[in-house]
Design an enzyme around this catalytic site. Structure first.
Site, PDB file in Angstrom:
ATOM      1  N   GLY A 123       1.713   6.736 -12.003  1.00 16.93           N
ATOM      2  CA  GLY A 123       0.880   7.457 -10.956  1.00 16.93           C
ATOM      3  C   GLY A 123       1.334   8.863 -11.101  1.00 16.93           C
TER       4      GLY A 123
ATOM      5  N   ASP B  88       0.928  -1.035   0.069  1.00 19.92           N
ATOM      6  CA  ASP B  88       0.008  -0.090   0.059  1.00 19.92           C
ATOM      7  C   ASP B  88       0.728   1.312   0.069  1.00 19.92           C
ATOM      8  OD1 ASP B  88      -2.804   0.651   0.164  1.00 19.92           O
ATOM      9  OD2 ASP B  88      -2.331   1.879   1.480  1.00 19.92           O
TER      10      ASP B  88
HETATM   11  P1  ITT Z   1      -3.113  -2.103  -5.800  1.00 21.47           P
HETATM   12  O1  ITT Z   1      -3.683  -3.071  -6.663  1.00 21.47           O
HETATM   13  O2  ITT Z   1      -1.811  -2.688  -5.484  1.00 21.47           O
HETATM   14  O3  ITT Z   1      -3.971  -1.805  -4.467  1.00 21.47           O
HETATM   15  P2  ITT Z   1      -3.379   0.675  -6.480  1.00 21.47           P
HETATM   16  O4  ITT Z   1      -2.746   1.505  -7.732  1.00 21.47           O
HETATM   17  O5  ITT Z   1      -4.573   0.690  -5.924  1.00 21.47           O
HETATM   18  O6  ITT Z   1      -2.767  -0.921  -6.458  1.00 21.47           O
HETATM   19  P3  ITT Z   1      -2.640   1.835  -3.841  1.00 21.47           P
HETATM   20  O7  ITT Z   1      -3.996   1.506  -3.362  1.00 21.47           O
HETATM   21  O8  ITT Z   1      -1.427   1.353  -2.996  1.00 21.47           O
HETATM   22  O9  ITT Z   1      -2.454   1.084  -5.195  1.00 21.47           O
HETATM   23  O10 ITT Z   1      -2.713   3.321  -4.178  1.00 21.47           O
HETATM   24  C1  ITT Z   1      -1.346   4.139  -4.393  1.00 21.47           C
HETATM   25  C2  ITT Z   1      -1.525   5.143  -5.345  1.00 21.47           C
HETATM   26  O11 ITT Z   1      -0.369   5.996  -5.180  1.00 21.47           O
HETATM   27  C3  ITT Z   1      -1.814   4.858  -6.890  1.00 21.47           C
HETATM   28  O12 ITT Z   1      -2.637   5.772  -7.578  1.00 21.47           O
HETATM   29  C4  ITT Z   1      -0.346   4.888  -7.395  1.00 21.47           C
HETATM   30  O13 ITT Z   1      -0.355   5.167  -8.667  1.00 21.47           O
HETATM   31  C5  ITT Z   1       0.253   6.134  -6.683  1.00 21.47           C
HETATM   32  N1  ITT Z   1       1.545   5.686  -6.358  1.00 21.47           N
HETATM   33  C6  ITT Z   1       2.206   4.579  -5.511  1.00 21.47           C
HETATM   34  N2  ITT Z   1       3.459   4.515  -5.719  1.00 21.47           N
HETATM   35  C7  ITT Z   1       3.890   5.452  -6.536  1.00 21.47           C
HETATM   36  C8  ITT Z   1       5.000   5.720  -7.220  1.00 21.47           C
HETATM   37  O14 ITT Z   1       6.055   4.949  -6.972  1.00 21.47           O
HETATM   38  N3  ITT Z   1       4.993   6.698  -8.243  1.00 21.47           N
HETATM   39  C9  ITT Z   1       3.874   7.230  -8.205  1.00 21.47           C
HETATM   40  N4  ITT Z   1       2.594   7.035  -7.949  1.00 21.47           N
HETATM   41  C10 ITT Z   1       2.545   6.193  -6.973  1.00 21.47           C
END
Ligand code: ITT
Length: 186
Positions: free
Chosen positions: A144, A67
């Site tokens: 992201g 997360d």
């Molecule tokens: P999961 O299926 O692993 O939960 P998710 O994209 O929903 O995938 P999260 O709930 O952890 O992941 O949300 C994290 C958000 O922050 C998500 O929009 C990611 O794109 C962004 N994020 C996380 N790490 C990042 C990184 O290294 N660089 C840019 N954005 C990041």
């Protein structure tokens, strides 16, 4: 030598790419591309621990989940635990708009890896990465929030996976997990 297989439950292709590169010398990474219930919580460790336990029990195998989120000082930590929702709704342009004219641009990415085996207690590993919010989207790499984040003035959207994996929040959480797991199975 056969390498252990780590099952990573994630829908996020960017996280998966980085994990595969970080683990390439030690583990095979198998993705389970599915969502799992996420607690409404400020603390990413609690979200990751709950998710890891849920997935380990549901899939009946040991898993990791991760997360992560972006915490912007000037926005009192927003979007934080809501980073995935805000990325889908406001997007990077929306964040830049909220940050228009703001001078203090410090922000941190946080990553928490949650590991769990079926019927056992979850264990978490945290990584933090300080940087700044740029004033415009820069670069075509990463995923992201990468295009609006810079580390020591270097735009993360211009980093290769390998460069980002030298310094990022995910490196810190995943490497802690990797070393802990390798010593556990030794
Ligand atoms: P999961 O299926 O692993 O939960 P998710 O994209 O929903 O995938 P999260 O709930 O952890 O992941 O949300 C994290 C958000 O922050 C998500 O929009 C990611 O794109 C962004 N994020 C996380 N790490 C990042 C990184 O290294 N660089 C840019 N954005 C990041």
């Amino acid at each position: 030598m056969l390498r252990p297989i780590i099952c990573f439950v994630t829908t996020n292709a960017g996280k998966l790419r980085e994990a595969k590169d970080l683990f390439k010398e030690h583990f095979e990474v198998e993705q389970v591309d599915t969502t799992y219930p996420e607690l409404q919580e400020d603390d990413l460790s609690k979200i990751a621990a709950y998710g890891a336990r849920y997935c380990a029990d549901a899939l009946n195998k040991e898993v990791i989940v991760e997360d992560s989120g972006l915490f912007i000082d000037a926005l009192k930590g927003f979007p934080g635990p809501y980073s995935a929702f805000v990325q889908k709704t406001l997007g990077n342009k929306g964040i830049l708009k909220l940050m228009e004219g703001v001078e203090g641009r410090r922000a941190e990415f946080r990553s928490v890896v949650g590991y769990c085996a079926p019927g056992q207690e979850p264990v978490t590993f945290t990584g933090i990465w300080w940087g700044d919010i740029l004033t415009e989207e820069t670069g075509r790499n990463g995923f992201g929030y990468d295009p609006i984040f810079s580390y020591r003035k270097y735009p993360v959207g211009e980093m290769t996976v390998e460069q980002k994996n030298e310094v990022s929040h995910r490196r810190r959480s995943m490497i802690q997990f990797r070393d802990w797991y390798l010593s556990k199975i030794k």
